[in-house]
Write an enzyme that holds these catalytic residues in place. Structure first.
Site, PDB file in Angstrom:
ATOM      1  CE  LYS A 107      -6.219  10.707  39.657  1.00 18.77           C
ATOM      2  NZ  LYS A 107      -6.153   9.451  38.888  1.00 18.77           N
TER       3      LYS A 107
HETATM    4  C1  LIG Z   1      -5.154   8.503  38.871  1.00 21.78           C
HETATM    5  C2  LIG Z   1      -5.501   7.169  38.306  1.00 21.78           C
HETATM    6  C3  LIG Z   1      -4.865   6.007  38.760  1.00 21.78           C
HETATM    7  C4  LIG Z   1      -3.739   6.038  39.766  1.00 21.78           C
HETATM    8  O1  LIG Z   1      -4.092   6.509  41.012  1.00 21.78           O
HETATM    9  P1  LIG Z   1      -2.943   6.951  42.042  1.00 21.78           P
HETATM   10  O2  LIG Z   1      -3.662   7.422  43.220  1.00 21.78           O
HETATM   11  O3  LIG Z   1      -2.174   8.041  41.329  1.00 21.78           O
HETATM   12  O4  LIG Z   1      -2.107   5.759  42.270  1.00 21.78           O
HETATM   13  C5  LIG Z   1      -5.266   4.803  38.232  1.00 21.78           C
HETATM   14  N1  LIG Z   1      -6.220   4.739  37.285  1.00 21.78           N
HETATM   15  C6  LIG Z   1      -6.851   5.829  36.822  1.00 21.78           C
HETATM   16  C7  LIG Z   1      -7.883   5.670  35.755  1.00 21.78           C
HETATM   17  C8  LIG Z   1      -6.528   7.080  37.314  1.00 21.78           C
HETATM   18  O5  LIG Z   1      -7.156   8.167  36.866  1.00 21.78           O
END
Ligand SMILES: *Cc1c(COP(=O)(O)O)cnc(C)c1O
Length: 491
Positions: A107
């Protein structure tokens, strides 16, 4: 470049789309067109130059030098010179590590950049109100948004996370957050409940009017905001460039990307990269037991009427996958009436179905699979034993789903597996792949370190002993009140 709403209404500029987060019709903003980018441009400048090229193409009104400054500021907090390094696991498999930012999850790639994009967009639109950013998090977005927007002038942030639904490290990261404009509240419900609650608040004109009187407007840092999606397109290009530069592939050769998917934001950025000309064979969508997307990609029926499972890959414990709406818009040939019909059915009956032709179109690019908790642990253990590489549960979901895909299809295309979190963010579960883990997350992290030799990131060890400042818990029904109280005072 204008931005269209998936549910119709007036187009917006990039700056308007980023400030609003979601369109007035409740739809998501998508670019009017996908700029074609030569994949090999930007090789020499590495990550920052490629980021500039990709983002400028979508933000033509943003000054080039200003964008460059923003990008440099955003990614200087990453602890690797490549920003998102690529690690070779085997002849065919490469791991793209997206977790070298301050909160140890992917993120950060978007949320270190979004505050800069938000401030620039506020200037461009002449917005004078304070922007109040509401976030629903399945664990990682919350901390990344708090860290990204902390003390950013003209903004404040409130994060809702599912009470008992995040890992101990994720919880600690959020409740110990420092800063003068940040706020955190646990919600008695799961992530979908929290996300629905936040979307309802965005949709409420009453709340908007009450806040407006106080000089405040709401926006989103969730991946429904186009400003979240945009920075994620970049690493599809840079990883491809790295494969070419290291001689792993020939220029123009197609590759697969396998992505652990929740809200469909990460993998959708891959689809945008493909539409921009990046040579992609398959985008493989990996899920845990919450396998609503696997079923969708197989049958064309999206059916959210199923039990929600809490898993160790908790950041992808999602049954309502918001960004899928952007893909649907393309499958519908940009017919917003059809998207409104599907979304109406999803709201009313919890399901909708694609036509056969749309499903056939989808299958040309996408493949999907899911795995159990045992598969996840088994994969972490096996990959470590075979290669010495320690992966987190989300990355392991992708690894397991990819291996099954390769075995089933015989596809020998080189594949990039997106690694979305550092294993220490889920230390107790990861340790459980090797031996029974105790209750103390930090003791488990230490044990994992002596067992694997993988270094504990500084931001993880710094969580020790920080005061817990944000311990508020609320019911789902009280979310609107919780949003208003800091602005209007107790009523
Ligand atoms: C948010 C997240 C995901 C999923 O990402 P999306 O964009 O919601 O599909 C996968 N792995 C981790 C560790 C995340 O924080």
């Amino acid at each position: 470049m204008r931005y269209l709403s998936t549910r119709g209404g007036d187009p917006a500029s990039a700056a308007e789309a980023i400030v609003r987060g979601i369109s007035p019709s409740g739809g998501l903003y998508v670019p009017e067109s996908y700029p074609i980018i030569e994949w090999n441009n930007g090789v020499r400048g590495g990550y920052l130059a490629t980021a500039h090229r990709v983002m400028q193409a979508y933000l033509p009104e943003t000054d080039s030098a200003e964008l460059q400054t923003m990008i440099a500021a955003a990614y200087k907090s990453f602890d690797h010179p490549d920003v998102t390094p690529l690690v070779k696991l085997s002849e065919r498999e490469h791991i793209l590590e997206l977790w070298h930012g301050p909160t140890m999850a992917f993120k950060d790639v978007a949320l270190q950049m979004l505050p800069h994009l938000m401030c620039s967009s506020l200037r461009q639109t002449g917005e004078t109100k304070q922007v109040y950013i509401l976030v629903a998090t399945s664990g990682d977005t919350g901390k990344a948004a708090l860290e990204g927007f902390r003390d950013v002038e003209g903004t404040r942030v409130l994060v809702f996370y599912p009470f008992g639904g995040v890992s101990e490290a994720q919880r600690l990261q959020m409740v110990t957050q420092e800063g003068t404009n940040v706020d955190v509240c646990a919600v008695r419900g799961n992530f979908d409940d929290a996300q629905t609650g936040v979307k309802q608040i965005f949709a409420s004109t009453e709340i908007a009017e009450r806040l407006s009187k106080e000089g405040v407007r709401l926006s989103s840092a969730n991946s429904i905001n186009f400003g979240r999606l945009l920075p994620q397109i970049v690493y599809y290009f840079t990883s491809y460039q790295q494969l070419v530069a290291s001689g792993e592939i020939q220029p123009g050769e197609k590759v697969n990307f396998c992505v652990p998917t929740g809200n469909f934001g990460d993998i959708l950025a891959g689809e945008y990269a493909r539409r921009m000309g990046l040579p992609i064979n398959k985008l493989i969508c990996a899920s845990n037991r919450n396998n609503v997307l696997t079923d969708f990609f197989e049958s064309g029926v999206y059916d959210g009427n199923r039990s929600f499972f809490q898993s160790m890959s908790c950041s992808i414990d999602i049954l309502i996958s918001s960004n899928l709406e952007r893909l649907l818009f393309e499958l519908a040939h940009r017919d917003d009436a059809l998207v409104r019909k599907w979304m109406g059915e999803l709201k009313g009956k919890g399901m909708y179905a694609l036509s056969q032709s749309a499903l056939d179109e989808l299958k040309k690019t996408f493949s999907a699979g899911w795995c159990t908790e045992e598969d996840t642990l088994g994969t972490i253990r096996r990959i470590f034993d075979q290669t010495g590489y320690l992966m987190d549960p989300h990355t392991a979901v992708a690894q397991c789903v990819y291996e099954r895909y390769a075995a089933k299809t015989g596809d020998k295309t080189k594949t990039v597996l997106l690694s979305t979190a550092n294993p220490y963010k889920f230390a107790s579960d990861v340790l459980g792949a090797f031996e029974p883990a105790g209750k103390d997350d930090f003791a488990n992290a230490d044990r994992l370190k002596s067992l694997s030799g993988a270094p504990i990131p500084k931001s993880m060890s710094e969580l020790f002993g920080k005061p817990e400042r944000h311990l508020d818990v609320c019911d789902l029904a009280d979310m609107p009140k919780r949003v208003l109280t800091p602005i209007l005072g107790k009523q």
